[in-house]
Design a protein around this motif. Structure first.
Motif, mmCIF file in Angstrom:
data_model
loop_
_atom_site.group_PDB
_atom_site.id
_atom_site.type_symbol
_atom_site.label_atom_id
_atom_site.label_comp_id
_atom_site.label_asym_id
_atom_site.label_seq_id
_atom_site.Cartn_x
_atom_site.Cartn_y
_atom_site.Cartn_z
ATOM 1 N N ILE A 201 76.194 40.124 19.340
ATOM 2 C CA ILE A 201 76.738 40.225 17.980
ATOM 3 C C ILE A 201 75.624 40.328 16.943
ATOM 4 N N GLU A 202 74.653 39.399 17.013
ATOM 5 C CA GLU A 202 73.562 39.424 16.031
ATOM 6 C C GLU A 202 72.637 40.617 16.264
ATOM 7 N N ARG A 203 72.418 40.973 17.517
ATOM 8 C CA ARG A 203 71.590 42.140 17.831
ATOM 9 C C ARG A 203 72.178 43.408 17.231
ATOM 10 N N ALA A 204 73.505 43.483 17.222
ATOM 11 C CA ALA A 204 74.178 44.658 16.661
ATOM 12 C C ALA A 204 74.341 44.562 15.143
ATOM 13 N N GLY A 205 73.951 43.428 14.544
ATOM 14 C CA GLY A 205 74.046 43.260 13.099
ATOM 15 C C GLY A 205 75.469 43.164 12.579
#
Length: 372
Positions: A201-205
């Motif tokens: 989730i955070e990697r994909a922003g």
């Protein structure tokens, strides 16, 4: 042949689904740099509050693609092998010969032979998905029940097997993805939800995507109306619900924009590497919860149309809510649709869901969205 987005056609198709009986729905369609968002109907049938295209929504089994991606990332790091037996990691949950025979890959593509735990956790759904003898009482009984994934897994593992490990067609089962959640916890030393949040989730922003920590959806959202094949009439709101019954299998909250962004990045090789993406796209026949045979990869399944190429994505349902997301293989055309009514089809005397105008209207919307 490129068919650019036609906002008037898309708005009309969306409105037709509402007219056919859907209380409310919203969608985002992308074609290259062109983005259309639309909404039709109401988020609350009692107040008339309208749905909006930026609402947060329970996206159901779309969560499985996030979980599969997180597992593949761990495989890339050498923390696990796709063809390693699950018993090597979780011997207490899948003991003995079965633990030796069922691999990580078989869990991701539903060829483990493990049964669905859902009818055991929700006894009134005992016939699901064979619907001649089913009822919705368990939905109210367990609205706020806090399940632990290991008790649900035990229900699925101890139930009669639905196939042999690696055999096809596989049978779609949430038990597989709860085990993948436990596997992620084992190899990362944190919870599956934290692992997926950090690494996917955070990697994909994604700013509006999260796992719930309680029974509520934070932020602007629709009520979620469950009809249970006409047995709940009028349909009842289940937007407040403890989602521990599905966890990393189907509990994610997101928006149509975030889901399109995620699949766009995934299919561009920005979430997992190209080799992992190739594994995700390698399909086997699997019997869906609706009893249809579909092609299923590793947390992804394809939808093909003559002359239009292949679309990859996933659908999802929760009590009262549904989502479908599809992205063309080249990443250029995307569609994510969210609806706030589920199981609108009534059953005939033998328990077979009957056609409903919503079905045809949704199919027309999908066609306009994906093909123009």
């Amino acid at each position: 042949m490129r068919n650019p987005l036609n906002p008037a056609q898309l708005n009309a198709a969306l409105e037709n689904v509402h007219r056919a009986g859907m209380p409310g729905l919203f969608a985002e369609v992308r074609d290259g740099e062109q983005i259309w968002r639309g909404a039709a109907g109401v988020a609350d049938v009692s107040t008339g509050r309208p749905v909006t295209a930026d609402m947060r929504h329970r996206v159901g089994s779309v969560t499985k693609t996030f979980t599969a991606a997180a597992v593949l990332q761990q495989a890339e790091r050498g923390e696990l092998g796709l063809d390693a037996p699950i018993g090597r990691f979780l011997p207490r949950l899948v003991p003995g010969a079965r633990g030796d025979a069922i691999t990580v890959r078989m869990l991701i593509n539903h060829t483990s032979g493990l049964a669905e735990y859902l009818p055991h956790a929700y006894p009134s759904l005992k016939a699901f998905p064979v619907l001649a003898d089913t009822g919705p009482q368990s939905l109210d009984d367990h609205r706020l029940t806090r399940f632990h994934s290991t008790e649900l897994i035990e229900m699925g593992v101890t139930a009669p097997a639905v196939g042999t490990p690696g055999g096809t067609p596989g049978v779609y089962s949430n038990t597989n993805y709860l085990l993948l959640g436990e596997l992620l916890g084992k190899v990362t030393g944190t919870t599956a939800e934290r692992c997926i949040t950090r690494n996917v989730i955070e990697r994909a922003g994604l700013q509006d995507t999260e796992f719930p920590t309680g029974p509520y959806v934070d932020g602007p959202h629709s009520q979620l109306y469950e009809a249970w094949f006409g047995m709940i009439d009028p349909p009842r709101d289940y937007s407040v619900f403890d989602m521990s019954w599905v966890g990393p299998s189907a509990s994610l909250i997101s928006t149509v924009a975030d889901i399109n962004s995620f699949y766009g990045m995934l299919l561009a090789g920005e979430i997992v590497n190209p080799s992992s993406l190739a594994h995700m796209r390698r399909t086997v026949p699997v019997i869906s919860q609706e009893g249809r045979t579909i092609d299923y990869g590793l947390g992804l399944h394809p939808m093909e149309s003559p002359g239009q190429g292949v679309f990859w994505g996933h659908g999802g349902t929760v009590w009262g809510g549904g989502t479908l997301s599809m992205t063309r293989a080249d990443g250029k055309r995307q569609m994510t649709v969210a609806v706030n009514l589920q199981r609108w089809n009534r059953l005939d005397s033998s328990g077979v869901p009957q056609p409903h105008p919503i079905d045809e209207a949704l199919a027309a919307l999908h066609h306009v969205a994906m093909y123009g």
